[in-house]
Design a protein around this motif. Structure first.
Motif, PDB file in Angstrom:
ATOM      1  N   MET A 149     -24.705  41.826 -30.532  1.00  0.00           N
ATOM      2  CA  MET A 149     -24.171  42.578 -31.668  1.00  0.00           C
ATOM      3  C   MET A 149     -22.727  42.213 -31.976  1.00  0.00           C
ATOM      4  SD  MET A 149     -26.729  44.360 -32.779  1.00  0.00           S
ATOM      5  CE  MET A 149     -26.104  45.713 -33.763  1.00  0.00           C
ATOM      6  N   ARG A 157     -30.548  46.596 -41.960  1.00  0.00           N
ATOM      7  CA  ARG A 157     -29.701  46.759 -40.770  1.00  0.00           C
ATOM      8  C   ARG A 157     -30.479  47.417 -39.633  1.00  0.00           C
ATOM      9  NH1 ARG A 157     -23.441  48.468 -41.906  1.00  0.00           N
ATOM     10  NH2 ARG A 157     -22.950  46.943 -43.531  1.00  0.00           N
ATOM     11  N   ALA A 161     -30.889  45.668 -35.994  1.00  0.00           N
ATOM     12  CA  ALA A 161     -30.408  46.337 -34.789  1.00  0.00           C
ATOM     13  C   ALA A 161     -31.560  46.643 -33.830  1.00  0.00           C
ATOM     14  CB  ALA A 161     -29.677  47.624 -35.159  1.00  0.00           C
ATOM     15  N   GLN A 207     -32.514  43.410 -32.068  1.00  0.00           N
ATOM     16  CA  GLN A 207     -31.546  43.026 -31.039  1.00  0.00           C
ATOM     17  C   GLN A 207     -31.685  43.908 -29.799  1.00  0.00           C
ATOM     18  OE1 GLN A 207     -31.086  40.225 -32.408  1.00  0.00           O
ATOM     19  NE2 GLN A 207     -28.845  40.096 -32.412  1.00  0.00           N
ATOM     20  N   SER A 257     -22.343  47.874 -30.828  1.00  0.00           N
ATOM     21  CA  SER A 257     -22.675  48.192 -32.223  1.00  0.00           C
ATOM     22  C   SER A 257     -21.489  48.801 -32.961  1.00  0.00           C
ATOM     23  CB  SER A 257     -23.864  49.164 -32.274  1.00  0.00           C
ATOM     24  OG  SER A 257     -25.007  48.603 -31.686  1.00  0.00           O
ATOM     25  N   SER A 299     -27.254  54.021 -31.587  1.00  0.00           N
ATOM     26  CA  SER A 299     -26.683  52.700 -31.857  1.00  0.00           C
ATOM     27  C   SER A 299     -27.153  52.157 -33.198  1.00  0.00           C
ATOM     28  CB  SER A 299     -27.076  51.719 -30.743  1.00  0.00           C
ATOM     29  OG  SER A 299     -26.656  52.161 -29.479  1.00  0.00           O
ATOM     30  N   ILE A 300     -28.440  52.288 -33.455  1.00  0.00           N
ATOM     31  CA  ILE A 300     -29.024  51.785 -34.701  1.00  0.00           C
ATOM     32  C   ILE A 300     -28.473  52.555 -35.903  1.00  0.00           C
ATOM     33  CG2 ILE A 300     -31.191  51.565 -35.996  1.00  0.00           C
ATOM     34  CD1 ILE A 300     -32.562  51.140 -33.236  1.00  0.00           C
ATOM     35  N   PHE A 353     -24.807  51.510 -36.474  1.00  0.00           N
ATOM     36  CA  PHE A 353     -24.734  50.182 -37.080  1.00  0.00           C
ATOM     37  C   PHE A 353     -25.154  50.216 -38.551  1.00  0.00           C
ATOM     38  CE2 PHE A 353     -26.611  45.976 -38.017  1.00  0.00           C
ATOM     39  CZ  PHE A 353     -25.476  45.194 -37.818  1.00  0.00           C
ATOM     40  N   LYS A 354     -26.103  51.072 -38.869  1.00  0.00           N
ATOM     41  CA  LYS A 354     -26.582  51.181 -40.250  1.00  0.00           C
ATOM     42  C   LYS A 354     -25.500  51.734 -41.174  1.00  0.00           C
ATOM     43  CE  LYS A 354     -29.944  53.688 -43.092  1.00  0.00           C
ATOM     44  NZ  LYS A 354     -31.023  54.710 -43.080  1.00  0.00           N
TER      45      LYS A 354
END
Length: 268
Positions: free
Chosen positions: A97, A116, A120, A123, A183, A257-258, A261-262
């Motif tokens: 990331m 995104r 994510a 990953q 992230s 985390s996702i 990151f979004k």
């Protein structure tokens, strides 16, 4: 999840992953191979018993070596494997990331039809898959080595497998918070430093907490309190409860985390 991206990332990380697998397999095979000479050494357990209690806890030999399972759990899982997995999850989570954002490669991934969330998620899947590969190869190598390299010493395969499952779950949790840090950060070195720093603090709290009753409270500040290979392999822990807590925590951390990151602004 994007399968093309997943396969591409697995391929790009294959060499590093192979190195960690080789190291873990080589160590456990070597440790099992030399076990008979350790087991036949007169006075070994007496020598261990002469050490301070805190030191015995620290090296994973609180009750000496009474079986092949105890030996593997204390000698390999108590320190060597722990370090191997810590280094892997810290390095890989950062590369998956933060490094891509830092080097500008993330812009190319976001230019594809993948969202995104999908990027994510992919990953994260690569990170957990790599961790699973290390643990699976180590488990199979340990069972094979105990069957083919030595005789007269039996490995409790069921408990050994359970130990590896719990090891995978606890390091999935470590991988998840490292992935969250990666992230959040734009800078690869910062993400690496923060992930390594937090993990090292947890590890030091765990070590310090085992030294004496006065410092035992430090164990409550470390995730590694849940990681006790000797108790795990001797069925002295509630595997179902511990495993459930770790699995739920891992899923929550990866989900956060996702989402982070979004929603975050990226310097692309």
């Amino acid at each position: 999840m994007s399968w093309p991206l997943y396969l591409s990332m697995m391929k790009s990380h294959a060499k590093m992953l192979g190195g960690f697998i080789y190291g873990a397999v080589a160590y456990i095979v070597l440790i099992i191979w030399i076990y008979p000479s350790i087991a036949d050494m007169k006075g070994f357990n007496e020598m261990i018993a002469a050490l301070p209690e805190g030191m015995r806890k620290l090296i994973g030999m609180e009750n000496g070596i009474n079986s092949l399972s105890d030996y593997i759990a204390g000698e390999f899982y108590g320190m060597l494997f722990l370090i191997i997995l810590m280094v892997y999850v810290i390095l890989t989570s950062t590369r998956l990331m933060a490094r891509l954002v830092d080097q500008g490669s993330m812009a190319y991934l976001l230019a594809t039809p993948n969202s995104r969330v999908k990027i994510a998620s992919t990953q994260a899947a690569v990170l957990i898959t790599g961790l699973a590969c290390i643990v699976v190869f180590t488990t199979l190598s340990g069972i094979a080595a105990s069957e083919w390299l030595i005789s007269g010493y039996e490995l409790d395969v069921r408990s050994f497998v359970k130990l590896n499952v719990l090891t995978f779950l606890i390091f999935s949790c470590v991988a998840a918070y490292c992935f969250l840090i990666s992230s959040i950060c734009n800078d690869e070195k910062k993400a690496l430093g923060v992930s390594a720093g937090i993990t090292l603090v947890f590890y030091m709290f765990n070590m310090a907490g085992k030294l004496s009753e006065k410092t035992e409270w430090l164990l409550n500040l470390s995730i590694f309190k849940l990681y006790d290979p000797i108790k795990m392999i001797n069925n002295e822990t509630d595997a179902l409860l511990t495993g459930s807590i770790l699995a739920v925590t891992t899923i929550l951390l990866l989900a956060i985390s996702i989402i982070v990151f979004k929603r975050r602004n990226l310097p692309l």
